[in-house]
Design a protein around this motif. Structure first.
Motif, PDB file in Angstrom:
ATOM      1  N   ALA A 178       0.831  -1.212   0.000  1.00 56.61           N
ATOM      2  CA  ALA A 178       0.000   0.000   0.000  1.00 56.61           C
ATOM      3  C   ALA A 178       0.863   1.258   0.000  1.00 56.61           C
ATOM      4  O   ALA A 178       0.570   2.241  -0.704  1.00 56.61           O
ATOM      5  CB  ALA A 178      -0.930  -0.023   1.223  1.00 56.61           C
ATOM      6  N   LEU A 179       1.930   1.230   0.776  1.00 55.98           N
ATOM      7  CA  LEU A 179       2.847   2.369   0.806  1.00 55.98           C
ATOM      8  C   LEU A 179       3.496   2.567  -0.554  1.00 55.98           C
ATOM      9  O   LEU A 179       3.594   3.689  -1.061  1.00 55.98           O
ATOM     10  CB  LEU A 179       3.915   2.145   1.878  1.00 55.98           C
ATOM     11  CG  LEU A 179       5.028   3.195   1.953  1.00 55.98           C
ATOM     12  CD1 LEU A 179       4.433   4.574   2.297  1.00 55.98           C
ATOM     13  CD2 LEU A 179       6.092   2.788   2.969  1.00 55.98           C
ATOM     14  N   ALA A 180       3.950   1.456  -1.184  1.00 55.55           N
ATOM     15  CA  ALA A 180       4.606   1.546  -2.491  1.00 55.55           C
ATOM     16  C   ALA A 180       3.654   2.117  -3.538  1.00 55.55           C
ATOM     17  O   ALA A 180       4.035   2.955  -4.363  1.00 55.55           O
ATOM     18  CB  ALA A 180       5.101   0.159  -2.919  1.00 55.55           C
ATOM     19  N   ALA A 181       2.396   1.666  -3.499  1.00 60.58           N
ATOM     20  CA  ALA A 181       1.408   2.173  -4.461  1.00 60.58           C
ATOM     21  C   ALA A 181       1.163   3.656  -4.257  1.00 60.58           C
ATOM     22  O   ALA A 181       1.029   4.417  -5.236  1.00 60.58           O
ATOM     23  CB  ALA A 181       0.108   1.383  -4.322  1.00 60.58           C
ATOM     24  N   SER A 182       1.124   4.083  -2.993  1.00 54.97           N
ATOM     25  CA  SER A 182       0.875   5.502  -2.708  1.00 54.97           C
ATOM     26  C   SER A 182       2.001   6.387  -3.210  1.00 54.97           C
ATOM     27  O   SER A 182       1.805   7.578  -3.471  1.00 54.97           O
ATOM     28  CB  SER A 182       0.677   5.716  -1.204  1.00 54.97           C
ATOM     29  OG  SER A 182       1.911   5.545  -0.497  1.00 54.97           O
ATOM     30  N   GLU A 183       3.196   5.818  -3.357  1.00 49.90           N
ATOM     31  CA  GLU A 183       4.341   6.577  -3.847  1.00 49.90           C
ATOM     32  C   GLU A 183       4.525   6.446  -5.363  1.00 49.90           C
ATOM     33  O   GLU A 183       5.528   6.903  -5.912  1.00 49.90           O
ATOM     34  CB  GLU A 183       5.604   6.114  -3.124  1.00 49.90           C
ATOM     35  CG  GLU A 183       5.597   6.427  -1.631  1.00 49.90           C
ATOM     36  CD  GLU A 183       6.868   6.001  -0.926  1.00 49.90           C
ATOM     37  OE1 GLU A 183       7.759   5.430  -1.598  1.00 49.90           O
ATOM     38  OE2 GLU A 183       6.975   6.247   0.289  1.00 49.90           O
ATOM     39  N   GLY A 184       3.572   5.778  -6.021  1.00 50.31           N
ATOM     40  CA  GLY A 184       3.603   5.696  -7.474  1.00 50.31           C
ATOM     41  C   GLY A 184       4.529   4.643  -8.039  1.00 50.31           C
ATOM     42  O   GLY A 184       4.818   4.642  -9.243  1.00 50.31           O
ATOM     43  N   LEU A 185       5.002   3.739  -7.212  1.00 49.82           N
ATOM     44  CA  LEU A 185       5.949   2.727  -7.705  1.00 49.82           C
ATOM     45  C   LEU A 185       5.307   1.750  -8.689  1.00 49.82           C
ATOM     46  O   LEU A 185       6.001   1.136  -9.501  1.00 49.82           O
ATOM     47  CB  LEU A 185       6.545   1.956  -6.522  1.00 49.82           C
ATOM     48  CG  LEU A 185       7.458   2.757  -5.603  1.00 49.82           C
ATOM     49  CD1 LEU A 185       7.990   1.883  -4.476  1.00 49.82           C
ATOM     50  CD2 LEU A 185       8.618   3.368  -6.388  1.00 49.82           C
TER      51      LEU A 185
END
Length: 284
Positions: free
Chosen positions: A80-87
């Motif tokens: 979820a964190l990675a997705a929020s950072e656009g990864l």
């Protein structure tokens, strides 16, 4: 026997080394946990259990489920964190997802249409063709006396010529692991013993022993043949799993040959092309 290994076997092993999947109907896949708005279903937990580190293989089933759940929660929060950072939008991520998608499609097709399509009738037909119909194989029942030097072996042969009992001499003088059994090696067929030993044993008639020492890397042997017989083929139940693997391997290789013949494959790097052609030739 007729089972062989090699590049094709390695390809099969790689194809069979897939993740275990568990099919769930829409109403039979309950939610076991929620991480924020994200759900972890029973099917995801089952996949997690199937893909746990091998070091955890001996855990009790419930502990495996707990370990899989813990790992799934860790993955969810970091994902979820990675997705929020656009990864998820980066070229590297998209390339990895394409790689994983193609591999999972390959593995799913393999499980469904190759492994899952082998019937008991297919196995029986292959058994009848290649095992039951194979020419009978001669086996010999032999004993041996193993010593370190040729002179020791010659002395034993001299004692046998004078009427000494082979079993007694084996127990007294042999250095081999079968000495306590009078040198008894049981029945064996071609390819089971080192070449000089096998040639000497199969050249003897029942009741005969070698008149000269037989040298191998283990030392010097005096060999006696107790019996010869025509070995019956192994029963179907004994080789069923091997035959299934053989059918799966052959069907997989045939599928690859067909698909590649219908597709243009252009390998730009000459060294890679040479290596690929060698692997392809070995598979065939």
């Amino acid at each position: 026997m007729f089972f062989k290994t090699g590049i094709a076997g390695l390809v099969l092993a790689a194809a069979m080394g897939v993740q275990v999947s568990t099919a769930y109907a829409a109403g039979d896949d309950p939610v076991v946990a929620k991480v924020g708005d994200m759900e972890i279903h029973e099917s995801e937990l089952a996949l997690g259990v199937a893909n746990l580190d091998p070091q955890l293989a001996n855990l009790p089933p419930e502990q495996k489920r707990i370990a899989a759940l813990s790992a799934a929660i860790d993955v969810k929060v970091v994902a979820a964190l990675a997705a929020s950072e656009g990864l998820a939008d980066t070229p590297d991520f998209k390339s990895r997802m394409q790689f994983l998608r193609e591999h999972e499609l390959h593995n799913t097709y393999f499980r469904t249409n190759i492994v899952g399509d082998v019937s008991d009738e297919d196995i029986k037909a292959r058994y009848d063709k290649e095992v039951a119909a194979a020419p009978a194989e001669t086996e010999v029942h032999a004993r041996h006396i193993l010593v370190k030097t040729e002179d020791e072996a010659k002395a034993i042969i001299a004692e046998l010529d004078k009427g000494a009992d082979f079993v007694t001499l084996a127990k007294e003088k042999s250095t081999g692991p079968s000495k306590d059994d009078g040198g008894d090696l049981g029945y064996f067929g071609p390819g089971r013993m080192v070449q000089p030993f096998e040639e000497a044993a199969f050249a003897l008639n029942p009741g005969e022993y070698t008149k000269t020492p037989v040298q191998t890397q283990f030392g010097f042997h005096v060999i006696k043949v107790e019996d010869k017989r025509e070995a019956a083929p192994p029963p179907l139940d004994q080789v069923k799993d091997q035959i299934r693997q053989l059918i799966v391997r052959d069907r997989y290789v045939d599928l690859l040959k067909k698909l590649k013949s219908e597709t243009t494959i252009d390998i730009k790097d000459e060294d890679l092309k040479k290596g690929y052609d060698e692997v392809t030739k070995a598979q065939q």
